[in-house]
Design an enzyme around this catalytic site. Structure first.
Site, PDB file in Angstrom:
ATOM      1  N   GLU A  78      91.131  57.092  25.667  1.00 31.84           N
ATOM      2  CA  GLU A  78      91.120  55.812  24.966  1.00 31.84           C
ATOM      3  C   GLU A  78      90.559  55.976  23.550  1.00 31.84           C
ATOM      4  OE1 GLU A  78      88.721  53.675  27.679  1.00 31.84           O
ATOM      5  OE2 GLU A  78      90.229  53.737  29.276  1.00 31.84           O
ATOM      6  N   SER A 102      93.242  52.356  31.210  1.00 29.86           N
ATOM      7  CA  SER A 102      93.733  52.459  32.590  1.00 29.86           C
ATOM      8  C   SER A 102      93.415  53.860  33.108  1.00 29.86           C
ATOM      9  CB  SER A 102      95.233  52.173  32.652  1.00 29.86           C
ATOM     10  OG  SER A 102      95.950  52.956  31.714  1.00 29.86           O
ATOM     11  N   GLU A 103      92.150  54.075  33.420  1.00 26.48           N
ATOM     12  CA  GLU A 103      91.693  55.415  33.793  1.00 26.48           C
ATOM     13  C   GLU A 103      92.453  55.986  34.978  1.00 26.48           C
ATOM     14  OE1 GLU A 103      88.507  53.860  31.189  1.00 26.48           O
ATOM     15  OE2 GLU A 103      89.673  53.013  32.854  1.00 26.48           O
ATOM     16  N   ASP A 112      80.569  56.612  33.660  1.00 27.71           N
ATOM     17  CA  ASP A 112      80.680  55.577  34.691  1.00 27.71           C
ATOM     18  C   ASP A 112      82.138  55.216  34.974  1.00 27.71           C
ATOM     19  OD1 ASP A 112      77.573  54.223  34.528  1.00 27.71           O
ATOM     20  OD2 ASP A 112      78.339  55.279  32.775  1.00 27.71           O
ATOM     21  N   PHE A 118      84.371  56.270  38.138  1.00 28.09           N
ATOM     22  CA  PHE A 118      84.530  55.548  39.395  1.00 28.09           C
ATOM     23  C   PHE A 118      85.813  54.727  39.411  1.00 28.09           C
ATOM     24  CE2 PHE A 118      79.771  55.941  39.858  1.00 28.09           C
ATOM     25  CZ  PHE A 118      79.822  56.749  40.981  1.00 28.09           C
ATOM     26  N   HIS A 124      77.241  52.146  31.745  1.00 30.24           N
ATOM     27  CA  HIS A 124      77.716  53.069  30.715  1.00 30.24           C
ATOM     28  C   HIS A 124      76.746  54.234  30.499  1.00 30.24           C
ATOM     29  CE1 HIS A 124      80.364  49.722  29.740  1.00 30.24           C
ATOM     30  NE2 HIS A 124      80.997  50.443  28.835  1.00 30.24           N
TER      31      HIS A 124
END
Length: 742
Positions: free
Chosen positions: A436, A466-467, A493, A496, A537
């Site tokens: 990103e 959109s990991e 973070d 996850f 974060h």
């Protein structure tokens, strides 16, 4: 009064129906291939259900009986070089792709599935379903994880929707290579990802819809809508059960077809392929179909009460195999006798395969009981083989430790990241960087990708948020064995959010598929403790990744180490997590004054300070605090080891062990919370390996139980700092009967 103006979609969704004229004009050779391949799948699946009923299938047997027309109709419209993947119910797609690959010219009803290569393919498939060593993945994948990369079968997947992002990676590779080769539009490859109505509601699927449409990937989303996710009907879980209508909302050209009509499926897939090969982007096909049996096993769904026998009868009357037989007989292409002979020959071939793999069970009291031939099982001693690759030490490369007398130059940590990535991308056209905002802001949010977009515009990909989708795309790219993706997760973070792709897919793929493919994904992730970004974060993921098979972990504490560790990570065929602490980004340290091409060997820690009383183990920014505390102590002479490599396979037990045998005391120093502490497994392993050498239990420095808060005061209290490191020294000193002193 306001005016409500209807909005139009940018693309179409249509229903494709065949006509009698279509059936009259279709090439008889295509109908023969359809019939032979569908019957081969039907006979194979019936054999699997018989074996399951006899207790010889360990685990689930997700039958695709009833859905053969969707798979065969689709695959016959593809080329050998095109790719497919699917879900847990994927035998029919895997077999269809394999049969089409082995005999692209097609099959004749008079021959059925003659040929040693056909029989070998089906036997290897059944061996994999049964978990035997002769299967495609050596029995590790089983029924739900079928892969044959040579044939373009990229792998079926037990996680609902889990394979969809991986397919996007294969499609990106196809599009990129077509552009690089300046090939004609109709020469490019396409990928088809098959999934059911259940997966159409999951986030990874919808994220990939968006990404594939935005990037115009040659990816077809093929929805086999068999109406039931286990026992739940599609109408119960979505307000719009016409799933083809989802495509236009993402800008995807879509089709709806009767999945029990193989010719309709074939014609829709032809149109979708033409659309994708032209460069117009992703497509979606919904095939309305039906599985005759329950989610798993040899009983119909009606036996479990969630659907009626009458419903099942109505669908069986639309059987796809019978549809092709009827049309061929109408055209005098097939007789009843021809049909009986074909089914008998295929059944006999499949039964011969079953007999090859089983034998009479002398231990059973049941008449005619069979068992798997014992010699076909995998060797239990190989259970851990192939979790990761062996590092290739044959290359003549510079090693950082050998450059100790070279001239040096000061470099900021964050600039070292950009420098080494630029150097490796210049040397290796297979390296692709994504994440990103990495293509904006002069190198992303921290400047770590500075200059890369300008130098390599086609291989630096700014992604949607959109990991799941782009992490999976990276995994699919890596599976091609032609690309090495470097993924940036802006904060650790966010891992996850993409946990399925990171752990279930990327981490397990090599072992799960029996080592057929490598998985060279490098995942850069920022540890932002102390930066004021709060609980969501700030995490250090090392402790979580250390529990996941397949992943290697590197944690550089300075710019020179970063270059060496990143180069080594890119040399590996394994997924590697590269941790970067924000406290280090702006720090300047010396690096060799040469091209950033040197390596740090896999599994090599560094002794930063020698000592005789206490072994201190640390990584990232905490190495400097450990050194600072060591210099301030008057009671203990500490030996500080920078671990560098944190995963189980790469941990430098030789260096650590020699230090422990010298000092007989250990302190592990890390910054993050106690609950996800990396040091937990290290402490346990040290006490198991070196118990007789320890004068006291392993001491540890960690943060508190709570995740860091936004409040500056509470954040400082949550994270370990220099005072906490000193407290760790104090405890170690007291345990030895010393008065703490600094």
């Amino acid at each position: 009064m306001p005016e409500n103006v209807p909005l139009d979609y940018s693309t179409d969704v249509t229903q494709l129906r065949t006509t009698p004229e279509d059936w009259d004009s279709v090439d008889p050779a295509l109908l023969e291939s359809m019939l032979v391949e569908m019957q081969a799948i039907r006979s194979f699946e019936e054999a699997v259900l018989r074996l399951a009923g006899s207790g010889l299938v360990h685990g689930p047997a997700h039958s695709s009986i009833g859905q053969e027309g969707a798979a065969v109709g689709s695959v016959l419209a593809l080329r050998a070089a095109d790719g497919v993947n699917g879900t847990h119910r994927g035998h029919h797609q895997f077999i269809a792709k394999g049969l089409h690959y082995l005999r692209p010219e097609g099959y004749r009803t008079v021959d059925g599935i003659k040929g040693d290569e056909i029989v070998e393919f089906l036997q290897r498939t059944l061996q994999e379903v049964l978990g035997l060593s002769g299967g495609f993945s050596g029995g590790r994948g089983g029924s739900m994880h079928l892969q044959w990369m040579e044939a373009g079968a990229l792998g079926t997947n037990a996680i609902v929707g889990g394979g969809v992002p991986l397919a996007a990676g294969n499609a990106w590779a196809q599009r990129h290579e077509q552009r690089q080769d300046n090939a004609g539009q109709d020469t490019g490859g396409v990928t088809v990802t098959y999934f059911g109505d259940g997966a159409s509601n999951i986030g990874s699927t919808l994220e990939t819809f968006n990404l594939a449409a935005a990037w115009k990937l040659p990816l077809c989303f093929f929805v086999e809508n068999n109406h039931y996710a286990v026992s739940t009907h599609v109408d119960e879980v979505t307000a719009e059960s016409r799933l083809a209508l989802r495509g236009p909302g993402f800008g995807i050209r879509s089709w709806y077809v009767d999945g029990m009509d193989p010719l309709a499926v074939y014609m829709a897939q032809q149109q979708a392929v033409e659309h994708m090969r032209s460069g117009a982007g992703a497509t979606l096909i919904e095939a309305d179909t039906y599985r005759y049996f329950h989610q798993n096993g040899p009983f119909p769904g009606s036996a479990f009460g969630y659907r009626t026998k009458d419903e099942e009868k109505q669908w069986r009357q639309r059987d796809p195999i019978q549809r092709v037989i009827t049309e061929m007989q109408r055209r005098d292409l097939l007789s009843d006798g021809d049909t009986r002979d074909l089914i008998q020959r295929i059944d006999e071939t499949v039964e011969e395969i079953v007999q090859n793999l089983t034998e009479d069970d002398p231990t059973s009291e049941r008449a005619q009981a069979r068992r798997i031939r014992p010699e076909l099982w995998p060797d239990p001693n190989t259970v851990d083989h192939g979790i990761r690759s062996e590092p290739d030490l044959s290359n003549e490369v510079a090693i950082l430790d050998d450059l100790a007398h070279d001239p040096v130059t000061p470099v900021r940590f964050v600039d070292a990241i950009a420098d080494v990535l630029h150097h490796r991308m210049s040397d290796d056209p297979g390296i692709v960087v994504m994440g990103e905002d990495i293509h904006r802001l002069k190198g992303g949010t921290n400047g770590a990708t500075r200059g890369l977009k300008e130098a390599f515009p086609e291989r630096v990909l700014g992604t949607p948020i959109s990991e799941n989708a782009f992490a999976g795309l990276a995994g699919g790219l890596a599976l091609t064995a032609r690309f090495k993706p470097v993924v940036e997760f802006m904060y650790s973070d966010f891992l996850f959010v993409a946990a399925d792709q990171v752990f279930n897919q990327i981490g397990k793929a090599r072992h799960m598929f029996g080592g057929q493919t490598s998985m060279p994904v490098v995942l850069r992730s920022k540890v932002a403790m102390g930066a004021g970004y709060g609980s969501q974060h700030s995490m250090d993921p090392a402790g979580i990744f250390a529990t996941s098979p397949g992943w290697r972990i590197v944690a550089p504490s300075n710019a020179a180490d970063y270059i060496g560790l990143m180069n080594s990570a890119l040399d590996l065929d394994d997924p590697v997590l590269v941790l970067e602490h924000v406290d280090l980004y702006g720090q300047e340290s010396t690096v060799p004054d040469r091209a950033p091409d040197y390596r740090l060997p896999v599994g090599q820690a560094a002794i930063r300070r020698e000592g005789k009383d206490l072994t201190v183990l640390s990584y990232l920014n905490m190495v400097e605090l450990a050194l600072q505390a060591s210099e301030e102590r008057e009671d203990l002479d500490a030996e500080v080891i920078d671990l560098r490599w944190l995963d189980r396979a790469s941990f430098d037990w030789a260096t650590v062990g020699e230090s422990i045998k010298k000092t007989n005391n250990v302190l592990i120093v890390e910054q993050g919370p106690l609950g996800t502490s990396y040091g937990t497994w290290v402490a346990e392993e040290i006490q198991r390996r070196f118990f007789d050498h320890l004068d006291q239990p392993v001491e540890r420095v960690t943060g508190r139980e709570a995740a860091p808060s936004i409040s500056k005061v509470l954040e400082a209290a949550a994270n370990a700092d220099l005072d906490d490191v000193h407290h760790g020294f104090d405890r170690a000193a007291r345990n030895l009967g010393l008065s703490p002193k600094r």
